[in-house]
Design an enzyme around this catalytic site. Sequence first.
Site, PDB file in Angstrom:
ATOM      1  N   CYS A   2       1.088  -1.600  -0.012  1.00  0.00           N
ATOM      2  CA  CYS A   2      -0.078   0.074  -0.197  1.00  0.00           C
ATOM      3  C   CYS A   2       1.054   1.569   0.068  1.00  0.00           C
ATOM      4  O   CYS A   2       2.044   1.171   0.270  1.00  0.00           O
ATOM      5  CB  CYS A   2      -1.194  -0.009   1.440  1.00  0.00           C
ATOM      6  SG  CYS A   2      -2.292  -1.367   1.515  1.00  0.00           S
ATOM      7  N   ARG A  27       3.946  -0.099  -5.401  1.00  0.00           N
ATOM      8  CA  ARG A  27       3.562  -0.589  -3.688  1.00  0.00           C
ATOM      9  C   ARG A  27       2.363  -1.776  -3.810  1.00  0.00           C
ATOM     10  O   ARG A  27       1.885  -2.494  -2.436  1.00  0.00           O
ATOM     11  CB  ARG A  27       3.732   0.537  -2.006  1.00  0.00           C
ATOM     12  CG  ARG A  27       4.746   1.312  -2.459  1.00  0.00           C
ATOM     13  CD  ARG A  27       4.694   2.165  -1.392  1.00  0.00           C
ATOM     14  NE  ARG A  27       4.628   1.739   0.423  1.00  0.00           N
ATOM     15  CZ  ARG A  27       5.827   1.694   0.878  1.00  0.00           C
ATOM     16  NH1 ARG A  27       6.608   1.560   0.514  1.00  0.00           N
ATOM     17  NH2 ARG A  27       4.987   1.036   1.749  1.00  0.00           N
ATOM     18  N   TRP A  72      -2.469  -2.545  -1.577  1.00  0.00           N
ATOM     19  CA  TRP A  72      -2.441  -3.977  -1.387  1.00  0.00           C
ATOM     20  C   TRP A  72      -3.244  -4.848  -0.480  1.00  0.00           C
ATOM     21  O   TRP A  72      -3.001  -4.313   0.020  1.00  0.00           O
ATOM     22  CB  TRP A  72      -1.226  -3.923  -1.801  1.00  0.00           C
ATOM     23  CG  TRP A  72      -0.299  -5.794  -1.804  1.00  0.00           C
ATOM     24  CD1 TRP A  72      -0.026  -5.969  -3.127  1.00  0.00           C
ATOM     25  CD2 TRP A  72      -0.476  -6.752  -0.979  1.00  0.00           C
ATOM     26  NE1 TRP A  72       0.179  -7.807  -2.753  1.00  0.00           N
ATOM     27  CE2 TRP A  72       0.241  -7.648  -2.050  1.00  0.00           C
ATOM     28  CE3 TRP A  72      -0.544  -7.097   0.118  1.00  0.00           C
ATOM     29  CZ2 TRP A  72       0.102  -9.061  -1.380  1.00  0.00           C
ATOM     30  CZ3 TRP A  72       0.102  -8.044   1.127  1.00  0.00           C
ATOM     31  CH2 TRP A  72       0.058  -9.490  -0.092  1.00  0.00           C
ATOM     32  N   ASN A  96      -1.931   1.704   6.424  1.00  0.00           N
ATOM     33  CA  ASN A  96      -1.083   1.088   5.681  1.00  0.00           C
ATOM     34  C   ASN A  96      -0.481  -0.129   6.561  1.00  0.00           C
ATOM     35  O   ASN A  96      -0.670   0.519   7.967  1.00  0.00           O
ATOM     36  CB  ASN A  96       0.643   1.612   5.357  1.00  0.00           C
ATOM     37  CG  ASN A  96       0.703   2.394   3.854  1.00  0.00           C
ATOM     38  OD1 ASN A  96      -0.259   1.741   3.431  1.00  0.00           O
ATOM     39  ND2 ASN A  96       2.361   2.924   3.810  1.00  0.00           N
ATOM     40  N   GLY A  97      -0.394  -1.326   6.301  1.00  0.00           N
ATOM     41  CA  GLY A  97      -0.517  -2.011   7.650  1.00  0.00           C
ATOM     42  C   GLY A  97      -1.480  -3.117   8.151  1.00  0.00           C
ATOM     43  O   GLY A  97      -1.802  -3.190   7.270  1.00  0.00           O
ATOM     44  N   GLU A 467      16.650 -17.726  -7.946  1.00  0.00           N
ATOM     45  CA  GLU A 467      16.586 -16.881  -7.592  1.00  0.00           C
ATOM     46  C   GLU A 467      16.124 -16.605  -9.189  1.00  0.00           C
ATOM     47  O   GLU A 467      15.482 -15.603  -9.811  1.00  0.00           O
ATOM     48  CB  GLU A 467      17.590 -15.351  -7.843  1.00  0.00           C
ATOM     49  CG  GLU A 467      17.826 -13.664  -8.111  1.00  0.00           C
ATOM     50  CD  GLU A 467      16.707 -13.250  -7.336  1.00  0.00           C
ATOM     51  OE1 GLU A 467      15.876 -14.063  -6.551  1.00  0.00           O
ATOM     52  OE2 GLU A 467      16.368 -12.097  -7.971  1.00  0.00           O
ATOM     53  N   LYS A 471      12.148 -15.364 -10.508  1.00  0.00           N
ATOM     54  CA  LYS A 471      12.263 -13.650 -11.621  1.00  0.00           C
ATOM     55  C   LYS A 471      11.206 -14.490 -12.356  1.00  0.00           C
ATOM     56  O   LYS A 471      10.471 -13.434 -12.777  1.00  0.00           O
ATOM     57  CB  LYS A 471      13.851 -13.484 -11.815  1.00  0.00           C
ATOM     58  CG  LYS A 471      14.567 -12.554 -11.317  1.00  0.00           C
ATOM     59  CD  LYS A 471      13.715 -11.355 -11.602  1.00  0.00           C
ATOM     60  CE  LYS A 471      13.212 -11.072  -9.471  1.00  0.00           C
ATOM     61  NZ  LYS A 471      13.576 -11.003  -8.536  1.00  0.00           N
ATOM     62  N   GLU A 474       7.457 -14.603 -11.017  1.00  0.00           N
ATOM     63  CA  GLU A 474       7.126 -13.816 -10.280  1.00  0.00           C
ATOM     64  C   GLU A 474       6.225 -12.917 -12.125  1.00  0.00           C
ATOM     65  O   GLU A 474       5.224 -11.926 -11.207  1.00  0.00           O
ATOM     66  CB  GLU A 474       7.412 -12.359  -9.424  1.00  0.00           C
ATOM     67  CG  GLU A 474       8.466 -12.745  -8.577  1.00  0.00           C
ATOM     68  CD  GLU A 474       9.436 -11.218  -8.519  1.00  0.00           C
ATOM     69  OE1 GLU A 474       9.408 -11.165  -7.022  1.00  0.00           O
ATOM     70  OE2 GLU A 474      10.436 -11.619  -8.753  1.00  0.00           O
ATOM     71  N   HIS A 490      15.210 -37.921  -7.230  1.00  0.00           N
ATOM     72  CA  HIS A 490      14.346 -38.260  -6.036  1.00  0.00           C
ATOM     73  C   HIS A 490      13.553 -37.751  -7.122  1.00  0.00           C
ATOM     74  O   HIS A 490      12.185 -37.228  -5.354  1.00  0.00           O
ATOM     75  CB  HIS A 490      15.218 -37.656  -4.946  1.00  0.00           C
ATOM     76  CG  HIS A 490      16.565 -38.070  -4.936  1.00  0.00           C
ATOM     77  ND1 HIS A 490      16.848 -38.675  -4.273  1.00  0.00           N
ATOM     78  CD2 HIS A 490      17.758 -37.329  -5.355  1.00  0.00           C
ATOM     79  CE1 HIS A 490      18.322 -39.661  -4.553  1.00  0.00           C
ATOM     80  NE2 HIS A 490      18.805 -38.799  -5.198  1.00  0.00           N
ATOM     81  N   LYS A 589       6.542  -4.281  -3.909  1.00  0.00           N
ATOM     82  CA  LYS A 589       7.277  -4.228  -3.765  1.00  0.00           C
ATOM     83  C   LYS A 589       7.924  -4.725  -2.780  1.00  0.00           C
ATOM     84  O   LYS A 589       8.672  -4.984  -1.648  1.00  0.00           O
ATOM     85  CB  LYS A 589       7.419  -2.833  -4.006  1.00  0.00           C
ATOM     86  CG  LYS A 589       9.678  -2.527  -4.178  1.00  0.00           C
ATOM     87  CD  LYS A 589      10.166  -2.976  -5.515  1.00  0.00           C
ATOM     88  CE  LYS A 589      12.186  -2.987  -5.574  1.00  0.00           C
ATOM     89  NZ  LYS A 589      11.935  -3.725  -6.217  1.00  0.00           N
TER      90      LYS A 589
HETATM   91  C1  G6P Z   1       9.447  -8.693  -1.707  1.00  0.00           C
HETATM   92  C2  G6P Z   1       9.710  -7.889  -2.708  1.00  0.00           C
HETATM   93  C3  G6P Z   1      11.173  -9.375  -3.175  1.00  0.00           C
HETATM   94  C4  G6P Z   1      12.077  -9.142  -1.889  1.00  0.00           C
HETATM   95  C5  G6P Z   1      10.776  -9.341  -0.588  1.00  0.00           C
HETATM   96  C6  G6P Z   1      11.530  -9.190   0.185  1.00  0.00           C
HETATM   97  O1  G6P Z   1       8.530 -10.091  -1.835  1.00  0.00           O
HETATM   98  O2  G6P Z   1       8.999  -8.544  -4.135  1.00  0.00           O
HETATM   99  O3  G6P Z   1      11.869  -8.705  -4.024  1.00  0.00           O
HETATM  100  O4  G6P Z   1      13.162  -9.713  -2.059  1.00  0.00           O
HETATM  101  O5  G6P Z   1      10.135  -8.771  -0.625  1.00  0.00           O
HETATM  102  O6  G6P Z   1      12.076  -7.753   0.198  1.00  0.00           O
HETATM  103  P1  G6P Z   1      13.249  -6.458   1.235  1.00  0.00           P
HETATM  104  O7  G6P Z   1      13.302  -5.147   0.202  1.00  0.00           O
HETATM  105  O8  G6P Z   1      13.272  -6.838   2.213  1.00  0.00           O
HETATM  106  O9  G6P Z   1      14.543  -6.932   0.094  1.00  0.00           O
END
Ligand code: G6P
Length: 594
Positions: A2, A27, A72, A96-97, A467, A471, A474, A490, A589
């Site tokens: 948010c 956000r 969000w 927010n929160g 990673e 990606k 996501e 396995h 994010k």
């Molecule tokens: C969210 C983001 C990721 C990020 C993760 C941790 O899931 O979409 O890209 O790696 O949070 O966020 P931070 O700000 O703690 O790196």
Amino acid sequence: MCGIIGYNGKENAIPIVIDGLKNLEYRGYDSSGIAYFHNDKIKIIKEKGRISELEKILDDDKSTLCIGHTRWATHGKPSRVNSHPHASGEITIVHNGIIENYASLKEDLISKGYKFLSETDTEVAAAMIDYLYKEEKNKLKVLEKLEDVLRGSYALLILFRDDKDTIYALRKGSPLIVAKSKTGNLVASDIPAILDYTKDYYLLDEGEIAIIGKKDIKFYREEKEIKKELLTFKFDIGSAKKEGYKHFMLKEIYEQPKVIKNYLEHYLNNMDLIPDLSLYEKIHIVACGSAYHAGLIGNYLFSEYGDIEASCFVASEYRYKKNFINDKTLVILISQSGETADTIASLRLAKESGAKTLGIVNVVGSTIARESDEVIYINAGCEIAVATTKAYTLQVLTLSLCAYKLGLIKGKIDKQLEKELKVSYKNLPKEIEEILKLDYKKYATKIAKSKNVFFIGRLLDYYICEEGSLKLKEISYIHSETYPAGELKHGTISLIEKNTPVIAVITDKKIAEKTISNIKETRARGAYTLVLKQKDIEISHDIYDDVIEIEELSDLVSSILTIVPLQMLAYYVADSLGYDIDKPRNLAKSVTVE
Ligand code: G6P
């Protein structure tokens, strides 16, 4: 999670808030809304979907005070009624929160005659403030009292119907900044929202209240007025704009050579800025998402180069388990935003247990940066795309430099190796530039047709695969899984069918042969194999359908190069499918809820 913004000043606040919301849309983007004073009444306009949907239903009203929110969803699905702002009686708020005790508060408020339209915790908070205000009458006292009443985390902007010249703001566990521009005052959850107007801001601390008038801003803690330091945001404003790229993600991938070069120039020449990890008996690395994947690499490098017991944990698990830490433990918290709820909780837990803490953070002045005993800023600039790229590589680079320094101190890196490593670091930005020139679209179109993708590798290559796979899922919504190359057989190999993509990473010569055997096993079952390997590792043509080659670099540095083709691949798969790459569905994010 948010985004919130408010403006109070001389200008028409509505376009300022709408622009701010657009800069915060990364956000959260399920729905959005604004509230402003109009003819002495508070008018609320909100809509499901992107900010562009909200813009379609705006009036021509003008107002010099406005608050806004991009959501969000946590409590209740995305819908107009669940969108913020929420109003109850005298009060209108954006939030927010999460208010954890909202259910019991709601029951209590219903028994007092309050009615609720939405499923949100936020509407309950609005009603609670209204109730307290009717009892107490003193605004500051009411806001101070909230800390005892609302459990959970919140950043709130509050409008009182009887005070059309003021925005009230407070935070507990969710960030808020307050800023002065030439024409008025701003308040926001995040810096990009204010950057078009000013670079100077105050950071609201836990438990503080800001009373934001048209001219003055006053800060309070425990009902006493306090003075706060004015901070300046040092990065380029341009770094929060797309600058001709189709998506922020692509721009941020291409920014990597430059930010890495700047980073290395800064830190390699000032190695005293990198903490001495040899002072500790063991190291715990704690993070979420991609930052956790960076941690896996750091963990490996610390053991290899530093001969130190290191372990890496997902923060949302770490905070609930026995960690056996003491004052000889260093807990490293990695976070781009510095505001991830579980990582913050782990940091606080580590401090309570007597460990020393080191934050590896991008956002200057964020909670993790401020609360850690030491902090290393990765200096990635603004990262807007939800799927992290440049912040991730800089996190890995930071851990690499920590391992490098540890290796020097512990004598594991001799003069010759030191020389070679320096060359590897120096060459890294140039090698990334080269690898960015390759054509990834031709591989992407093959992968885009698939329902399932598998990534395999061993050790560092496995961590990179984690990673790369994240990606891909996501932003392309293609299911993908990562396996240590030896583990696939396995069970999971049963899922390999004709043309199932298997992306294999081989950068470690010592174990290349083993991974090659595992690739063969998948190919024998009809997989389409795409091998990403270092140039000097020989493989025969019959094990791959496609191959991407990268330069040979030390393992302290190689992961940073290896991830770039996987970032590009994910990007072009998603792009070929026409998805909204910077704002993938259901994601945010900055994850400020637990
Ligand atoms: C969210 C983001 C990721 C990020 C993760 C941790 O899931 O979409 O890209 O790696 O949070 O966020 P931070 O700000 O703690 O790196």
